[in-house]
Write an enzyme that holds these catalytic residues in place. Structure first.
Site, PDB file in Angstrom:
ATOM      1  N   SER A   1     126.961 -12.392  -8.881  1.00 18.29           N
ATOM      2  CA  SER A   1     127.989 -13.279  -9.526  1.00 18.29           C
ATOM      3  C   SER A   1     128.572 -13.986  -8.636  1.00 18.29           C
ATOM      4  O   SER A   1     128.879 -13.423  -7.450  1.00 18.29           O
ATOM      5  CB  SER A   1     129.126 -12.049 -10.386  1.00 18.29           C
ATOM      6  OG  SER A   1     130.171 -12.776 -10.375  1.00 18.29           O
TER       7      SER A   1
ATOM      8  N   CYS B   1     139.418  -3.577 -13.255  1.00 14.87           N
ATOM      9  CA  CYS B   1     139.437  -3.331 -14.578  1.00 14.87           C
ATOM     10  C   CYS B   1     139.906  -2.215 -15.033  1.00 14.87           C
ATOM     11  O   CYS B   1     140.621  -2.014 -16.270  1.00 14.87           O
ATOM     12  CB  CYS B   1     137.931  -3.252 -15.200  1.00 14.87           C
ATOM     13  SG  CYS B   1     136.894  -4.151 -14.091  1.00 14.87           S
TER      14      CYS B   1
HETATM   15  C1  LIG Z   1     132.423  -7.972 -10.222  1.00  8.74           C
HETATM   16  C2  LIG Z   1     131.352  -6.990 -10.702  1.00  8.74           C
HETATM   17  C3  LIG Z   1     130.632  -7.092 -11.906  1.00  8.74           C
HETATM   18  C4  LIG Z   1     131.344  -8.366 -12.960  1.00  8.74           C
HETATM   19  O1  LIG Z   1     130.929  -9.349 -12.533  1.00  8.74           O
HETATM   20  P1  LIG Z   1     131.575 -10.701 -13.253  1.00  8.74           P
HETATM   21  O2  LIG Z   1     131.071 -12.022 -12.748  1.00  8.74           O
HETATM   22  O3  LIG Z   1     133.069 -10.685 -12.886  1.00  8.74           O
HETATM   23  O4  LIG Z   1     131.357 -10.600 -14.761  1.00  8.74           O
HETATM   24  C5  LIG Z   1     129.432  -6.459 -12.072  1.00  8.74           C
HETATM   25  N1  LIG Z   1     129.173  -5.535 -11.343  1.00  8.74           N
HETATM   26  C6  LIG Z   1     129.964  -5.421 -10.101  1.00  8.74           C
HETATM   27  C7  LIG Z   1     129.407  -4.379  -9.312  1.00  8.74           C
HETATM   28  C8  LIG Z   1     131.081  -5.904  -9.645  1.00  8.74           C
HETATM   29  O5  LIG Z   1     131.655  -5.894  -8.617  1.00  8.74           O
END
Ligand SMILES: *Cc1c(COP(=O)(O)O)cnc(C)c1O
Length: 395
Positions: free
Chosen positions: A199, A324
């Site tokens: 991401s 979250c």
């Molecule tokens: C932030 C995060 C995600 C989600 O990514 P987004 O781009 O915000 O949807 C998934 N897995 C981990 C380990 C993360 O830290």
């Protein structure tokens, strides 16, 4: 203001902002259009794909699918493996108890569809072992999905060895590498990875963009129906500015990875040493095998939420559990997974720093956390019971 919540999201790098705005102003065509500004956008898109592929050690650019972020990439990886599993009559999936909810909630959904899920124990140090993965693999296992580095406690799994186990047993291996990519060395080939999620906003790129690496030859399941973008594997007009900025941010992060990570590690270790001086506190997760910028502690006798608010008053932005789950009263599933009891897990603090965090910032954080913990304990009924011997100290 001291921003110490880089695991939640990062500030965009100047390089990424520059590339993104240039692209918005000049290469605004639709990559599917045949006239020149469309084709220019297509070039930007494919160049970004090549850059991303190269940086993570993929063999072919087409192994990269751009998505709306880590969550979508995780969903698509799991759906892809599940479809393959269904076809082959293999309905068993292995994961861990401390994955991100993008993985855990998708697994819950798959369970409702008839899959059986084994969640491996992550031990007190926040690590799984390749031997345990090997022991959990069955004839009907279609997927092993284990995160590269944990978003709350920062522990780094032995991904290369787990990947090797999966290769040997011919089971697909996916890793949620959202916290790892751009922060520690990641190479899909050397690390024996079949599918990987990343991401952009976790490595100084824009929010709402990310990618999924899927090794060539694996039939991809498409989550979003529509046009033929991304070779028919992810419909919708491509987020060209976001994708271009993703590639720019990633290149920048990886080029400076060694320097940034050694700078950050030194500050992290000073921060850990300072916070350890607080009585009845403990670090969460292995002290060494963790992300360069991650510090996560539990302090007995206090509430993480109050700690956060008081630190915010002092200009420190931190987190307790993951973004979250904060706002809910349940303690973090990650801290419970490493064996913290509810009372202790409630008093947690995550500070995620980077190379820009100054030495003065670190000293100020240590001083502030010490003050706030002492203040909160001064009127905590749980702390009073602990001190009076009515309850036993755990830490
Ligand atoms: C932030 C995060 C995600 C989600 O990514 P987004 O781009 O915000 O949807 C998934 N897995 C981990 C380990 C993360 O830290």
């Amino acid at each position: 203001m001291i921003y110490a919540d880089n695991a939640a999201t990062t500030k965009m790098s100047d390089a990424a902002i520059q590339v993104m705005t240039d692209c918005m102003k000049e290469t605004y065509g639709n990559p599917s259009s045949l006239y020149s500004i469309g084709q220019k956008a297509k070039e930007v898109l494919e160049e970004a794909r090549e850059d991303v592929a190269k940086v993570i050690g993929a063999e072919f650019p087409r192994e990269i699918i751009f998505t709306s972020g880590g969550s979508e990439a995780d969903n698509q990886a799991l759906r892809t493996a599940a479809e393959i599993g269904k076809k082959n009559g293999k309905m068993h999936i292995i994961s861990t108890a401390f994955e991100h909810h993008a993985i855990l909630h998708t697994l819950k959904r798959l369970e409702k569809e008839g899959f059986e899920v084994t969640l491996l124990d992550v031990h007190e140090n926040g690590l799984v072992t390749p031997e345990e993965v090997a022991a959990a693999i069955r004839e009907d296992t279609c997927l092993v999905t284990i995160m590269f580095a944990n978003n709350e406690i920062g522990t780094i799994q032995p991904i290369r060895e787990i990947g090797a186990v999966c290769r040997e047993k011919k089971v697909l291996f996916h890793t949620d590498a959202v916290q790892a990519v751009g922060h520690i060395p990641v190479n899909v080939k050397e690390d024996n990875i079949d599918m990987l999620s990343a991401s952009a906003h976790k490595f100084h790129g824009p929010k709402g963009t990310g990618f999924l690496y899927i090794k060539k030859g694996i039939p991809v399941t498409n989550l979003i129906e529509g046009g033929a973008q991304e070779r028919g594997r992810r419909a919708g007009t491509e987020n060209v500015p976001g994708i271009a900025a993703t590639a720019a941010a990633l290149k920048d992060a990886v080029e400076n990875l060694e320097r940034n990570s050694s700078l950050t590690k030194a500050k992290r270790d000073r921060l850990i040493a300072g916070l350890k001086e607080i009585p009845h506190s403990a670090i969460n997760g292995d002290e060494v095998t963790r992300l360069p910028g991650n510090v996560n502690f539990c302090f007995e006798g206090i509430e993480g939420e109050s700690l956060l608010l008081l630190l915010d008053d002092k200009g420190i932005q931190a987190s307790s559990g993951s973004a979250c789950t904060s706002g809910s009263l349940d303690p973090s599933h990650v801290l419970l997974a490493i064996g913290r009891v509810h009372d202790v897990a409630h008093g947690s603090l995550r500070l995620t720093i980077n190379e820009e965090t100054s030495d003065e910032d670190i000293e100020y954080i240590i001083k502030s956390v010490k003050e706030v913990v002492e203040y909160l304990r001064s009127f905590s009924p749980i702390w009073r019971d602990l001190v009076a011997g009515k309850k036993e100290f755990i830490l």
